[in-house]
Design a protein around this motif. Structure first.
Motif, PDB file in Angstrom:
ATOM      1  N   VAL A  71       0.756  -1.319  -0.092  1.00 18.10           N
ATOM      2  CA  VAL A  71       0.001   0.089  -0.063  1.00 18.10           C
ATOM      3  C   VAL A  71       0.866   1.393  -0.057  1.00 18.10           C
ATOM      4  O   VAL A  71       0.406   2.171  -0.813  1.00 18.10           O
ATOM      5  N   ILE A  72       2.057   1.154   0.755  1.00 13.43           N
ATOM      6  CA  ILE A  72       2.812   2.549   1.096  1.00 13.43           C
ATOM      7  C   ILE A  72       3.355   2.567  -0.500  1.00 13.43           C
ATOM      8  O   ILE A  72       3.651   3.880  -0.758  1.00 13.43           O
ATOM      9  N   SER A 129      -8.308  -2.566  -2.799  1.00 15.87           N
ATOM     10  CA  SER A 129      -8.255  -3.781  -3.746  1.00 15.87           C
ATOM     11  C   SER A 129      -6.814  -4.604  -3.627  1.00 15.87           C
ATOM     12  O   SER A 129      -6.699  -5.759  -3.423  1.00 15.87           O
ATOM     13  N   LEU A 130      -5.846  -3.454  -3.437  1.00 21.01           N
ATOM     14  CA  LEU A 130      -4.334  -3.919  -3.167  1.00 21.01           C
ATOM     15  C   LEU A 130      -4.329  -4.583  -1.794  1.00 21.01           C
ATOM     16  O   LEU A 130      -3.428  -5.603  -1.860  1.00 21.01           O
ATOM     17  N   ALA A 131      -4.832  -4.050  -0.832  1.00 20.47           N
ATOM     18  CA  ALA A 131      -4.845  -4.730   0.423  1.00 20.47           C
ATOM     19  C   ALA A 131      -5.730  -6.045   0.561  1.00 20.47           C
ATOM     20  O   ALA A 131      -5.672  -6.583   1.606  1.00 20.47           O
ATOM     21  N   LYS A 132      -6.715  -6.276  -0.325  1.00 16.33           N
ATOM     22  CA  LYS A 132      -7.520  -7.449  -0.467  1.00 16.33           C
ATOM     23  C   LYS A 132      -8.442  -7.364   0.913  1.00 16.33           C
ATOM     24  O   LYS A 132      -8.804  -8.032   1.552  1.00 16.33           O
ATOM     25  N   MET A 133      -9.183  -5.805   1.090  1.00 14.75           N
ATOM     26  CA  MET A 133      -9.992  -5.364   2.091  1.00 14.75           C
ATOM     27  C   MET A 133     -11.171  -4.872   1.316  1.00 14.75           C
ATOM     28  O   MET A 133     -11.097  -4.335   0.055  1.00 14.75           O
ATOM     29  N   THR A 134     -12.474  -4.833   1.968  1.00 14.46           N
ATOM     30  CA  THR A 134     -13.550  -3.820   1.694  1.00 14.46           C
ATOM     31  C   THR A 134     -12.783  -2.488   2.022  1.00 14.46           C
ATOM     32  O   THR A 134     -12.247  -2.423   2.724  1.00 14.46           O
TER      33      THR A 134
END
Length: 285
Positions: free
Chosen positions: A183-184, A202-207
């Motif tokens: 993310v960073i 999306s990158l973190a695979k989270m809502t």
């Protein structure tokens, strides 16, 4: 976030290195050891706790135990033909033994070590700091220890500013360093363009909602605040070192209109871009 274990390959109480390339810095990480850095050459941005701070040459930073941080050096210093010059000292909080801090003469050092949890920053350091850090790096005798104490003493006497807010909480960091660094790094590569929350989540695979809570817990800021402050940090460097006009700096830093740039810049720095440039411009006669 990645926990770095310095004790596996380094001396258990004190380690010193001199970096010319930021391979050890561009990672969102934390460690038990206190980090004491003198930046002799280089410019960039320090992400630490809930603070985003522009850093320049001749500055010192003291980062407390287990405080997450990430150094983003300007692109000019990512090439071997233009190296940084950075001396990094890592030491355990009690590297001198618990009894040392019971000495009346050591109370100021004890307080400084305690305050390192807020991260201490000193800019425009004089040549004395360069000499002290260079000695600590080059020597292996007992004076290495006394010079470190001397460096901490003078650092405290010069009244460094605290970077992290008083209510920042150091959480027990989970072993999700890849997620946070992904993310960073994405933000680092794209902050001068439009950064979409959907892309970060999306990158973190989270809502989106889960990601916002996660990011706020890790950095003390919302994703929008983080990106805005990174843009302001970039604008500050341009205001100090370039001949670009304010509107050019606005768009070069990732803001899409001048009104928004002025508003956010003032909310972060407590001054306007024009005033900031005036305060940081050296007039020659």
């Amino acid at each position: 976030m990645k926990k770095l274990s310095l004790t596996e390959s380094y001396h258990k109480n004190l380690h010193v290195r001199r970096d010319s390339y930021p391979q050890h810095h561009n990672l969102w990480h934390y460690h038990e050891e206190i980090e004491f850095i003198y930046l002799a050459k280089g410019m960039g941005t320090l992400f630490v706790g809930d603070c985003i701070q522009s850093v320049a040459e001749n500055s010192c930073v003291l980062i407390g135990s287990n405080i997450p941080h990430y150094w983003l050096f300007d692109g000019d210093y990512l090439h071997k033909h233009n190296p940084i010059d950075c001396i990094v000292i890592h030491f355990k909080p009690n590297f001198l033994g618990e009894d040392f801090y019971q000495l009346q003469e050591a109370k100021s050092i004890q307080q400084l070590i305690s305050n390192s949890s807020r991260v201490m920053y000193l800019e425009n350091c004089d040549a004395m700091f360069n000499d002290l850090f260079a000695y600590i790096h080059e020597k292996s005798d007992i004076l290495k220890i006394t010079k470190l104490i001397e460096s901490l003493h003078y650092f405290e006497k010069y009244q460094p500013q605290m970077l992290i807010s008083e209510n920042y909480e150091v959480y027990t960091h989970s072993l999700d360093h890849k997620r946070m660094n992904d993310v960073i790094n994405y933000i680092k590569d794209n902050y001068r363009n439009k950064v979409e929350l959907d892309a970060l989540a999306s990158l973190a695979k989270m809502t989106k909602n889960s990601f916002c809570r996660y990011f706020k817990q890790k950095t003390g800021k919302t994703p929008i605040q983080f990106v805005s402050e990174l843009r302001v940090a970039h604008a500050c460097r341009l205001l100090k070192s370039s001949d670009m006009n304010l509107k050019e700096i606005c768009f070069e830093s990732g803001f899409n209109n001048f009104v928004n740039f002025h508003k956010i810049f003032k909310s972060v720095t407590d001054t306007s871009p024009k005033q900031y440039k005036k305060l940081n411009t050296i007039t020659t006669i």
